[in-house]
Design a protein around this motif. Sequence first.
Motif, PDB file in Angstrom:
ATOM      1  N   ALA A 149       0.820  -1.209   0.000  1.00  0.00           N
ATOM      2  CA  ALA A 149       0.000   0.000   0.000  1.00  0.00           C
ATOM      3  C   ALA A 149       0.851   1.256   0.000  1.00  0.00           C
ATOM      4  O   ALA A 149       0.371   2.344  -0.326  1.00  0.00           O
ATOM      5  N   THR A 150       2.123   1.120   0.359  1.00  0.00           N
ATOM      6  CA  THR A 150       3.007   2.282   0.413  1.00  0.00           C
ATOM      7  C   THR A 150       3.654   2.591  -0.932  1.00  0.00           C
ATOM      8  O   THR A 150       4.354   3.599  -1.059  1.00  0.00           O
ATOM      9  N   PHE A 151       3.432   1.762  -1.926  1.00  0.00           N
ATOM     10  CA  PHE A 151       4.120   1.968  -3.199  1.00  0.00           C
ATOM     11  C   PHE A 151       3.846   3.338  -3.824  1.00  0.00           C
ATOM     12  O   PHE A 151       4.776   3.965  -4.349  1.00  0.00           O
ATOM     13  N   PRO A 152       2.619   3.868  -3.780  1.00  0.00           N
ATOM     14  CA  PRO A 152       2.401   5.212  -4.338  1.00  0.00           C
ATOM     15  C   PRO A 152       3.284   6.275  -3.683  1.00  0.00           C
ATOM     16  O   PRO A 152       3.735   7.211  -4.358  1.00  0.00           O
ATOM     17  N   LEU A 153       3.540   6.126  -2.400  1.00  0.00           N
ATOM     18  CA  LEU A 153       4.393   7.096  -1.719  1.00  0.00           C
ATOM     19  C   LEU A 153       5.833   6.980  -2.190  1.00  0.00           C
ATOM     20  O   LEU A 153       6.542   7.970  -2.328  1.00  0.00           O
ATOM     21  N   LYS A 154       6.273   5.760  -2.470  1.00  0.00           N
ATOM     22  CA  LYS A 154       7.632   5.548  -2.965  1.00  0.00           C
ATOM     23  C   LYS A 154       7.787   6.114  -4.376  1.00  0.00           C
ATOM     24  O   LYS A 154       8.838   6.661  -4.730  1.00  0.00           O
ATOM     25  N   VAL A 155       6.723   5.989  -5.168  1.00  0.00           N
ATOM     26  CA  VAL A 155       6.727   6.557  -6.518  1.00  0.00           C
ATOM     27  C   VAL A 155       6.907   8.071  -6.462  1.00  0.00           C
ATOM     28  O   VAL A 155       7.510   8.672  -7.356  1.00  0.00           O
ATOM     29  N   ALA A 156       6.401   8.700  -5.396  1.00  0.00           N
ATOM     30  CA  ALA A 156       6.444  10.157  -5.268  1.00  0.00           C
ATOM     31  C   ALA A 156       7.790  10.684  -4.799  1.00  0.00           C
ATOM     32  O   ALA A 156       7.972  11.898  -4.696  1.00  0.00           O
ATOM     33  N   THR A 157       8.758   9.803  -4.536  1.00  0.00           N
ATOM     34  CA  THR A 157      10.055  10.229  -4.027  1.00  0.00           C
ATOM     35  C   THR A 157      11.069  10.410  -5.149  1.00  0.00           C
ATOM     36  O   THR A 157      10.786  10.191  -6.325  1.00  0.00           O
ATOM     37  N   GLY A 158      12.291  10.753  -4.755  1.00  0.00           N
ATOM     38  CA  GLY A 158      13.379  10.871  -5.718  1.00  0.00           C
ATOM     39  C   GLY A 158      13.693   9.569  -6.425  1.00  0.00           C
ATOM     40  O   GLY A 158      14.264   9.570  -7.524  1.00  0.00           O
ATOM     41  N   ALA A 159      13.325   8.448  -5.809  1.00  0.00           N
ATOM     42  CA  ALA A 159      13.537   7.147  -6.459  1.00  0.00           C
ATOM     43  C   ALA A 159      12.672   7.011  -7.698  1.00  0.00           C
ATOM     44  O   ALA A 159      12.969   6.198  -8.584  1.00  0.00           O
ATOM     45  N   GLY A 160      11.595   7.799  -7.768  1.00  0.00           N
ATOM     46  CA  GLY A 160      10.688   7.744  -8.908  1.00  0.00           C
ATOM     47  C   GLY A 160      10.918   8.853  -9.922  1.00  0.00           C
ATOM     48  O   GLY A 160      10.095   9.052 -10.824  1.00  0.00           O
ATOM     49  N   ALA A 161      12.035   9.576  -9.792  1.00  0.00           N
ATOM     50  CA  ALA A 161      12.333  10.661 -10.729  1.00  0.00           C
ATOM     51  C   ALA A 161      12.441  10.115 -12.154  1.00  0.00           C
ATOM     52  O   ALA A 161      13.112   9.114 -12.402  1.00  0.00           O
ATOM     53  N   ILE A 162      11.792  10.794 -13.089  1.00  0.00           N
ATOM     54  CA  ILE A 162      11.729  10.321 -14.481  1.00  0.00           C
ATOM     55  C   ILE A 162      12.793  11.042 -15.312  1.00  0.00           C
ATOM     56  O   ILE A 162      12.840  12.270 -15.356  1.00  0.00           O
ATOM     57  N   VAL A 163      13.640  10.252 -15.978  1.00  0.00           N
ATOM     58  CA  VAL A 163      14.709  10.813 -16.800  1.00  0.00           C
ATOM     59  C   VAL A 163      14.447  10.509 -18.277  1.00  0.00           C
ATOM     60  O   VAL A 163      13.659   9.628 -18.621  1.00  0.00           O
ATOM     61  N   ASP A 164      15.124  11.259 -19.130  1.00  0.00           N
ATOM     62  CA  ASP A 164      15.033  11.085 -20.578  1.00  0.00           C
ATOM     63  C   ASP A 164      15.857   9.853 -20.968  1.00  0.00           C
ATOM     64  O   ASP A 164      17.079   9.840 -20.795  1.00  0.00           O
ATOM     65  N   ARG A 165      15.199   8.838 -21.477  1.00  0.00           N
ATOM     66  CA  ARG A 165      15.899   7.585 -21.785  1.00  0.00           C
ATOM     67  C   ARG A 165      16.938   7.739 -22.886  1.00  0.00           C
ATOM     68  O   ARG A 165      17.809   6.867 -23.049  1.00  0.00           O
ATOM     69  N   GLU A 166      16.874   8.833 -23.626  1.00  0.00           N
ATOM     70  CA  GLU A 166      17.862   9.063 -24.672  1.00  0.00           C
ATOM     71  C   GLU A 166      19.098   9.810 -24.164  1.00  0.00           C
ATOM     72  O   GLU A 166      20.077   9.960 -24.905  1.00  0.00           O
ATOM     73  N   LYS A 167      19.060  10.255 -22.902  1.00  0.00           N
ATOM     74  CA  LYS A 167      20.169  11.028 -22.355  1.00  0.00           C
ATOM     75  C   LYS A 167      20.899  10.311 -21.213  1.00  0.00           C
ATOM     76  O   LYS A 167      21.946  10.781 -20.764  1.00  0.00           O
ATOM     77  N   TYR A 168      20.339   9.206 -20.736  1.00  0.00           N
ATOM     78  CA  TYR A 168      20.931   8.490 -19.608  1.00  0.00           C
ATOM     79  C   TYR A 168      21.280   7.064 -20.014  1.00  0.00           C
ATOM     80  O   TYR A 168      20.464   6.383 -20.650  1.00  0.00           O
ATOM     81  N   PRO A 169      22.479   6.589 -19.645  1.00  0.00           N
ATOM     82  CA  PRO A 169      22.835   5.201 -19.972  1.00  0.00           C
ATOM     83  C   PRO A 169      21.972   4.228 -19.172  1.00  0.00           C
ATOM     84  O   PRO A 169      21.639   4.474 -18.007  1.00  0.00           O
ATOM     85  N   ALA A 170      21.603   3.112 -19.785  1.00  0.00           N
ATOM     86  CA  ALA A 170      20.704   2.147 -19.147  1.00  0.00           C
ATOM     87  C   ALA A 170      21.371   1.359 -18.034  1.00  0.00           C
ATOM     88  O   ALA A 170      20.719   0.933 -17.092  1.00  0.00           O
ATOM     89  N   LYS A 171      22.698   1.176 -18.128  1.00  0.00           N
ATOM     90  CA  LYS A 171      23.371   0.274 -17.191  1.00  0.00           C
ATOM     91  C   LYS A 171      24.453   0.951 -16.363  1.00  0.00           C
ATOM     92  O   LYS A 171      25.208   0.284 -15.670  1.00  0.00           O
TER      93      LYS A 171
END
Length: 518
Positions: free
Chosen positions: A159-181
Amino acid sequence: MRSIRMRILATLLVLAAVGVGGWQLLPSQQDDSRTITVGTTDGVTSLDPAGAYDAGSWALFSNVFQSLLTFEPGGVTPVPDAAKSCSFDGTDLRTYRCELREGLTFPSGRAMTGEDVKFSFDRVKRIKSDVGPTSLLDTLASVSASGRDVTFHLSSPDATFPLKVATGAGAIVDREKYPAKALRTDNGVDGTGPYNLTGYTKDKQATLAPNTHYRGAISGTGRPVELRYYGDGNALEKAWKGKQVDVATRTLPPEVLAGLNASDPGQRVSEADSSEIRNLYFNTRKASPLHDVRVRQAMAWLIDREKLAATVYKGTVDPLYSLIPTGITGHTTSYFDAYPQLNKAKARALLTDAGAALPVRFTYGYATGRGSGAEEAAEIKRQLEATGLFKVTLKGYEWTDFQKRWASGKLDAYAVGWVADFPDPDTYGGPLVGTNGTMSTGYSDKSVDQLITASQQYADRGEATKDFRSLQEAVARDVPVIPLWQAKEYVVSSEEVGGGQYLSDGTGVFRLWRLTWI
């Protein structure tokens, strides 16, 4: 996360200039482009969300990146930010779906899609940085995406997953600018937050310009801001007194905070309760001199929190006797219940029973330039050595080096502050005392892990109270950590700057866009 009843953080805003007219409190249009400077001692570990799990980095992230969800000021339930909507699919709390807003664009001009969200979460787990937020996503099994739709598949009810999504761990980056690995190592940021990062010098400054393309939960993107980073509280105090910064926060020296006066001219002072805590962690691995639980229990009988708060911190923090702080659901006084008073005789008996050679020798590590870490370490060393039962070697390390040392198990003991990821007791569970938690103490207990997992199944967070009470009792018994104190939140600004009281409120969001000229 939910129906948690968190104490509303009472904030006192003091206007040093008396008799300010209402017309003077309105922002002037001519100040729209004037930069507000903010000073702090919180450093940035990495500009890459996959490589940082600390207050200074996340403070910056909440301004230059978007997560699917965020928190409104004082809120305990996340609201859509990059997402148009999010919800659990069904009642088993194992499938969480989000739909992105339309019109979100990265600095390159490319539109954000669900694939960027999937990429961002996948790389956090794939890279698994030793100082990153991987442990926060321990229940995330996989992510799927199609167009603007994103689906999270969880390994267990959470039930806490939405709160985790709202943190810095859920920051969305541009997949064309960041290496995958691998982590991105330049000084660039490609996010969709209310600010664009236009300049950055590590440990010196970050320059932020309002992002005119921002679309999300907040209605405005604020004034231009320059964050200035200082090596310690004394340097920040000097900058504040020298009018080099317009706002000073986290953290001025304790004696300065204790002396703040509402009648001092030329400044505004905001003081609020906080869910930030500081703990002393122990390396519990077999090779550590603190491996035996009886050695750690002995220390729990000897550390004087009241004296620590009064002498080192001048009364600007409160002694803490539990893993979960006051004001958060499930708070107890488990350490006071187990170790109600200082008792050298009990400590000696435990060490004798453990067959420990006296004095027990260990190394205590702390981060240099991080508040009063050095003074705190010296006081704890003094308290333990005064009994003749322990001999403590103190070693200070630069912040990033310090993180890597504790993460790799190279320190016997280390004190670390913990700023809540989100306003829920779960943030004090898995990351701090769960197996493979971010504090890397080597501690692992099946019953504790089961309690953490069990507590996550309740959508009504009040129903998890019993599990959190049992968890704190177990931790007080095993002592992988000793809670030291709970902080208060202080922000000082010039009389020309308003909004300082909104910067931080225990939700993990650092609202630079609330600062304004008045």
